[in-house]
Design a protein around this motif. Structure first.
Motif, PDB file in Angstrom:
ATOM      1  N   UNK A 173      57.254  56.097  46.929  1.00  0.00           N
ATOM      2  CA  UNK A 173      55.992  55.496  46.513  1.00  0.00           C
ATOM      3  C   UNK A 173      55.022  56.589  46.097  1.00  0.00           C
ATOM      4  N   UNK A 185      51.245  49.724  38.212  1.00  0.00           N
ATOM      5  CA  UNK A 185      52.531  49.363  38.847  1.00  0.00           C
ATOM      6  C   UNK A 185      53.678  50.297  38.479  1.00  0.00           C
ATOM      7  N   UNK A 226      53.550  53.506  40.411  1.00  0.00           N
ATOM      8  CA  UNK A 226      53.487  53.452  41.873  1.00  0.00           C
ATOM      9  C   UNK A 226      54.809  53.800  42.521  1.00  0.00           C
ATOM     10  N   UNK A 261      55.204  57.374  53.634  1.00  0.00           N
ATOM     11  CA  UNK A 261      54.471  56.166  54.008  1.00  0.00           C
ATOM     12  C   UNK A 261      52.979  56.423  54.208  1.00  0.00           C
ATOM     13  N   UNK A 308      51.208  56.823  50.798  1.00  0.00           N
ATOM     14  CA  UNK A 308      51.405  55.854  49.726  1.00  0.00           C
ATOM     15  C   UNK A 308      50.251  54.872  49.672  1.00  0.00           C
ATOM     16  N   UNK A 309      49.976  54.431  48.473  1.00  0.00           N
ATOM     17  CA  UNK A 309      48.945  53.438  48.249  1.00  0.00           C
ATOM     18  C   UNK A 309      49.542  52.062  48.492  1.00  0.00           C
ATOM     19  N   UNK A 310      48.868  51.269  49.291  1.00  0.00           N
ATOM     20  CA  UNK A 310      49.383  49.937  49.603  1.00  0.00           C
ATOM     21  C   UNK A 310      48.547  48.920  48.853  1.00  0.00           C
ATOM     22  N   UNK A 311      49.152  48.238  47.866  1.00  0.00           N
ATOM     23  CA  UNK A 311      48.373  47.248  47.138  1.00  0.00           C
ATOM     24  C   UNK A 311      48.061  46.041  48.013  1.00  0.00           C
ATOM     25  N   UNK A 312      46.864  45.504  47.806  1.00  0.00           N
ATOM     26  CA  UNK A 312      46.459  44.350  48.617  1.00  0.00           C
ATOM     27  C   UNK A 312      47.140  43.074  48.121  1.00  0.00           C
ATOM     28  N   UNK A 313      47.295  42.999  46.808  1.00  0.00           N
ATOM     29  CA  UNK A 313      47.852  41.776  46.250  1.00  0.00           C
ATOM     30  C   UNK A 313      49.372  41.879  46.173  1.00  0.00           C
ATOM     31  N   UNK A 314      49.993  40.724  45.928  1.00  0.00           N
ATOM     32  CA  UNK A 314      51.451  40.678  45.881  1.00  0.00           C
ATOM     33  C   UNK A 314      51.976  41.423  44.663  1.00  0.00           C
ATOM     34  N   UNK A 315      53.081  42.067  44.879  1.00  0.00           N
ATOM     35  CA  UNK A 315      53.746  42.766  43.780  1.00  0.00           C
ATOM     36  C   UNK A 315      55.069  42.060  43.495  1.00  0.00           C
TER      37      UNK A 315
END
Lengths: 473, 312
Positions: A341, A347, A350, A368, A371-378
Motif C-alpha cells: 500500500x 486509487x 494507492x 500497515x 498506509x493511507x486507509x480510505x474511509x469510503x469503500x474501494x
C-alpha cells in the motif's frame, strides 16, 4: 584500405599488416580479401575468454587480440605452470587457433615475451636476460615514443636497461619508465577481470561428457553438497548461484538462479536449477556434452540458522520460501508479486507491486502503519486504465447518472452512493488535471460499479468525461 | 468358518475401497467415531473444524455436510463475464472467512488470468483489505499460459505453505478437463490445503470439485443505522445469489448470501424474501424432460437443442 590481419600463407609471401590493399593486390592479384568485422572479432575473443574461465576466474581482455589470465594459486591444480600452458595452447590449437602464450611474474613481461619472444614459462631470476634482446615495441609504448627511441638508436630493451633513469624520464616522460618497470615486475600492474570473482566456487571435471538434463542436475546436487562446508565455515548462505557449463567444443553456458533466502541445502539449490533448466531448456544446447561443471556463489548473506523442532512447525517458512524460489526460477521474479500500500488518495497509486522475492518478509506487517486507509469503500477489482463510459441523465452539477453504457451494454442505476471527491496530485500530474468524483452504483441486475466523473459540468464547456474504474463485489 | 471369514474380509476391503473412492470415512471407523462423539462432543467438533470450513449457517452447512472441504476443490462459476464481481467477491469472502478462522497460516495465492484481468480488472489491494484480507497476505501470480497456471497451482498446493490457492480461469478450456482437475484434487487431498477454482463465463462441466457454486449478482443490503434500521438507498454489505449446483445433496440449492467484511461472517439475506429455494425453472416451458439431479451434468434446456426464435 589497409590490411589488418593476415593468414599464414600470405605472411609467407611477405605481406605485412598495415600495408595498403592496392599495393598488396598489385603484388599478388589472387589474394582473397575479407572485410574486417570488429564486432565478430570481439565476440570471438569474449567467447575464448569465457572458455578460459576453466583455468582461472580472473580473465581480462587485452583488445584486440589478447587475453590476460591471472593464474595466481591456480597452476598447481593443473600440475604446474608448464603443464598448464601446454594444456591451454594445446586445447586452443585443437579448436583451430594459432595462439602463443607466456607465463611470468608480471603481465607486461608476459605480453612482451608472448608477442616478441618465444613464449613459455619465464623463471623469476632471469627476467632481465629475457627482456634485454626484445625490441622496444615489446614495452607496449605508443608509436611516437617507439620511433623517437629508434631515432636515438635505442632499438632493444637491453639498451634502455643500461641507461640512467633520470635522463630517460626527462626525455620520454614517465610513461616509458612505468612500462619498463611493469615489464620488469617492479611496478605492480593489475588486470581488470571481466566478471566478478565468485565468493565460493566448486567444480567437477568429467572424463566422459554428459548431455542429459538429469545428469547435470544430479551432478549439480553433488557439487552443491561439497559447497556446503565452505558456506558453513563462513556462516553464510548463498543468495545468487551460477552454474557454468563448459561444452566440449569450448562453448560456455551460464545459468543464474536467485533465492529469496540464503541457502545451504544442496537439495534446494539443485531444485532451483531444475526449475531454471526446465525454463531455459531450448536455449541450452548440449551438443556433444559438457565436460566441466562449476557452481559459483555470486552473492551470499548471513545465514540465520534456526533449530528445527519435533513437530515440524518451523517448516512452513522454509517451504514458502522454497515455493517462491521455485516459481521465480521457472517463470522469472516478476511472475509472483505482492502488493504494497502507498500513501496516495488516487486509487491507482494507492497500491504498488513488488516481486515476492524482493519482499523479504511476506508475513510481516511493515507497511500497515504508514498506509493511507480510505474511509469510503474501494472496489474489489480495479481496471488498470479507467475505461470511458457514456453516462445518461446525470444530475447536474454533481450527481450520479441514471443510466450508463459500458461496452455496448446499458446499465440502469438503481442505487448510488457518492460523490467521493479525489483531488489530483498536482505535484505529479500538473495543475491542469481535473479532479474526480467517484460514485458507487448498483444496477438493476445487482452488479456494482465504481465510476467517476473527470472534472465538473460547467456552462459553456464540453461535458466532463465519465469513466469506470473498478468493480465492486 | 474360515471361508466365511475370508469372504467377510474381502467384503470389508471392498467397502473400504468404495468409501475411499467416495471420500467418506470407513463405515466401521465412522461407527467408532460416532460412539466417540457421543462421549466427547468437543473432540468431534474440533475434528470437523480441521477439515471443513463451515459457513456458520445451519441449513447450508447441513447441505454441505459440515462445510466446504479444506482438502478439496471448490468451484465458483459465473454465466457471464459481467458477473465477475459477484464471483470474485464470493471467492475472496470464502478465503477471508478461512483466514479469519485461523485454520492454517500462510498467505493466499491468487493465480490470475490475463484476459480476465483486462476484462474485469485485477484484484485491488485496498479493496481486499476492506474485504478482510491484508495486502501482505495475498500473493499475485500472473502466468502467461494455462500450463503455467496449472503448474503454479500444483506447486502451490504441494508446498503446503499457502493457506489457500485461487485459480482464475475463463470459460471451459480444452486443456483443463477432468484429468487436470482430478490431478489437482489429488494434490489438495495430499496437502490438506483448499483450491478455489474461479471460472468466469463457464458452463457446467464434469470435474473433481467437491462443490460447485453458480454465482450471480444480487442487490446489496443497505447500510445499518445505529438504531438497527436500514439506510434507504445505500449500498452496504455485498450479497451474492448462489446456486449450489454440485454437491452430494441431490436438490440444487439457491440462496442469497450476505458477506459482512467487518465480522468476516456470512449470513443469509432474508430481506429479499428468498430463503432456501429450488433453482429457477428453465426459461422455455417446452422442457418437459425430468431434471436428472444426481448426475454431474443435467439435461440441457430445450433451447439448446431446438433454436427458438426470439420472442421480442
Amino acid at each position: 584500405m589497409r590490411l589488418t590481419a593476415l593468414d599464414e600463407v600470405s605472411e609467407r609471401f611477405g605481406l605485412r599488416r598495415g600495408q595498403g590493399l592496392a599495393e598488396a593486390r598489385a603484388m599478388f592479384p589472387a589474394i582473397d580479401v575479407v572485410d574486417e568485422d570488429e564486432a565478430a572479432d570481439q565476440a570471438l575473443l569474449e567467447a575464448i575468454a569465457d572458455w578460459c574461465d576453466r583455468y582461472t576466474p580472473l580473465v581480462a581482455l587485452d583488445r584486440p587480440d589478447g587475453l590476460f589470465l591471472d593464474i595466481t594459486g591456480c597452476a598447481h591444480l593443473f600440475g604446474g605452470e608448464e603443464v598448464l600452458l601446454k594444456d591451454i595452447l594445446g586445447r586452443l590449437f585443437q579448436m583451430g587457433f594459432d595462439a602463443k602464450g607466456a607465463i611470468s611474474s608480471s603481465p607486461g613481461l608476459s605480453w612482451a615475451v608472448c608477442r616478441f619472444g618465444r613464449g613459455g614459462v619465464i623463471p623469476h631470476d632471469n627476467i632481465e636476460e629475457v627482456l634485454a634482446p626484445l625490441p622496444v615495441n615489446a614495452l607496449r609504448l605508443d608509436m611516437a615514443a617507439v620511433s623517437s627511441l629508434h631515432k636515438l638508436g635505442l632499438k632493444r630493451i637491453g639498451d634502455l636497461l643500461s641507461m640512467p633513469r633520470a635522463p630517460l624520464a626527462r626525455r620520454f616522460g614517465t610513461g616509458l619508465l612505468q612500462r619498463l618497470d611493469q615489464a620488469l615486475g617492479l611496478n605492480e600492474e593489475a588486470i581488470s577481470p571481466r566478471r566478478p570473482v565468485a565468493a565460493l566456487s566448486v567444480e567437477r571435471k568429467l572424463a566422459d561428457p554428459i548431455q542429459a538434463e538429469e545428469h547435470i542436475l544430479q551432478l549439480t546436487g553433488q557439487v552443491a553438497a561439497s559447497l556446503k562446508p565452505g558456506l558453513e565455515a563462513r556462516g553464510v548462505g548463498g543468495r545468487v548461484f551460477e552454474l557454468v557449463l563448459f561444452r566440449v567444443d569450448g562453448r560456455v553456458f551460464r545459468v543464474l538462479v536467485r533465492a529469496s533466502q540464503p541457502l545451504r541445502d544442496p537439495k534446494r539449490i539443485s531444485s532451483l536449477f531444475s526449475e531454471r533448466l526446465a525454463a531455459v531448456h531450448d536455449d541450452l544446447d548440449a551438443g556433444f556434452g559438457f565436460e566441466l561443471l562449476r557452481l559459483n556463489v555470486i552473492e551470499h548473506e548471513l545465514f540465520k540458522a534456526s533449530q528445527g523442532d519435533f513437530t515440524g512447525d518451523g517448516e512452513g517458512d522454509a517451504s514458502f520460501a522454497d515455493f517462491v524460489d521455485k516459481v521465480s526460477a521457472r517463470f522469472g521474479a516478476s511472475c509472483l508479486q505482492i502488493a504494497e500500500l502507498r500513501q496516495s488518495h488516487l486509487p491507482e497509486r494507492a497500491e504498488d507491486f513488488a516481486p515476492a522475492m524482493a519482499a523479504r518478509v511476506v508475513g510481516e506487517n511493515v507497511e500497515e502503519a504508514f498506509a493511507f486507509v480510505p474511509k469510503a469503500d474501494r472496489p474489489l477489482r480495479l481496471f488498470r486504465y479507467p475505461e470511458p463510459i457514456e453516462a445518461f441523465a446525470a444530475t447536474v452539477p454533481d450527481g450520479p447518472p441514471q443510466r450508463f453504457r459500458w461496452r455496448r451494454i446499458v446499465h440502469r442505476v438503481v442505487r448510488a452512493e457518492g460523490p467521493e471527491r479525489i483531488s489530483p496530485e498536482w505535484w505529479l500530474d500538473g495543475k491542469d488535471t481535473e479532479e474526480r468524483d467517484y460514485f458507487r452504483l448498483e444496477s438493476e441486475a445487482g452488479r456494482r460499479f465504481w465510476i467517476f466523473r473527470e472534472g465538473r459540468y460547467k456552462s459553456g464547456k464540453a461535458a466532463p468525461i465519465w469513466r469506470i474504474h473498478g468493480i465492486l463485489a | 468358518m474360515a471361508e466365511n471369514a475370508t469372504a467377510q474380509e474381502r467384503l470389508f476391503a471392498l467397502r473400504a475401497q468404495i468409501a475411499r473412492l467416495e471420500g467418506k470415512s470407513l463405515p466401521a471407523l465412522a461407527a467408532a467415531e460416532q460412539a466417540q462423539a457421543a462421549e466427547n462432543p468437543e473432540c468431534e467438533k474440533a475434528k470437523i473444524k480441521q477439515l471443513r470450513l463451515p459457513f456458520g449457517i445451519d441449513p447450508l452447512d447441513v447441505a454441505l455436510e459440515g462445510g466446504l472441504p479444506l482438502d478439496g476443490i471448490t468451484e465458483v462459476r459465473t454465466r457471464l463475464m459481467g458477473d465477475a464481481g459477484a464471483a470474485s467477491g464470493f471467492t475472496f469472502a470464502l478465503v477471508s472467512h478461512l483466514k479469519g478462522r485461523e485454520v492454517s497460516g500462510g498467505p493466499v495465492l491468487w493465480i490470475g488470468d490475463a484476459v480476465s484481468r483486462q476484462e474485469t480488472g485485477a484484484p485491488y489491494a485496498p479493496g481486499l483489505r476492506q474485504f478482510g484480507l491484508k495486502p501482505h497476505e495475498v500473493l499475485y501470480a500472473s502466468p502467461r499460459k494455462l500450463d503455467e497456471a496449472l503448474w503454479l497451482a500444483e506447486t502451490a498446493l504441494a508446498s503446503r505453505a499457502l493457506s489457500a490457492t485461487i485459480l482464475e480461469i475463463r470459460g471451459n478450456l480444452k486443456n483443463f478437463g477432468l484429468t487436470e482437475s482430478r490431478r489437482l484434487n489429488l494434490r489438495t487431498k495430499a496437502a490438506g490445503r483448499p483450491l478455489f477454482l474461479l471460472r468466469h463465463a463457464g458452463e457446467e462441466e464434469a470435474s473433481s470439485a467437491s462443490f460447485r457454486f453458480l454465482a450471480e449478482p444480487a442487490p446489496a443490503s443497505g447500510r445499518r443505522l445505529p438504531d438497527g434500521t436500514m439506510l434507504g438507498g445505500s449500498i452496504g454489505h455485498p450479497v451474492f445469489r448462489l446456486t449450489l449446483e454440485k454437491s452430494r445433496n441431490p436438490a440444487p440449492l439457491s440462496f442469497l448470501l450476505e458477506w459482512n467484511p467487518h465480522d468476516r461472517q456470512f449470513s443469509l439475506n432474508s430481506k429479499a424474501g428468498e430463503f432456501l429455494s429450488l433453482r429457477t425453472p428453465p426459461a422455455h416451458s417446452g422442457t418437459g424432460l425430468p431434471a436428472s439431479a444426481d448426475r454431474q451434468d443435467r439435461t440441457p434446456a430445450l433451447g439448446h437443442i431446438v433454436a427458438f426464435e426470439r420472442a421480442s
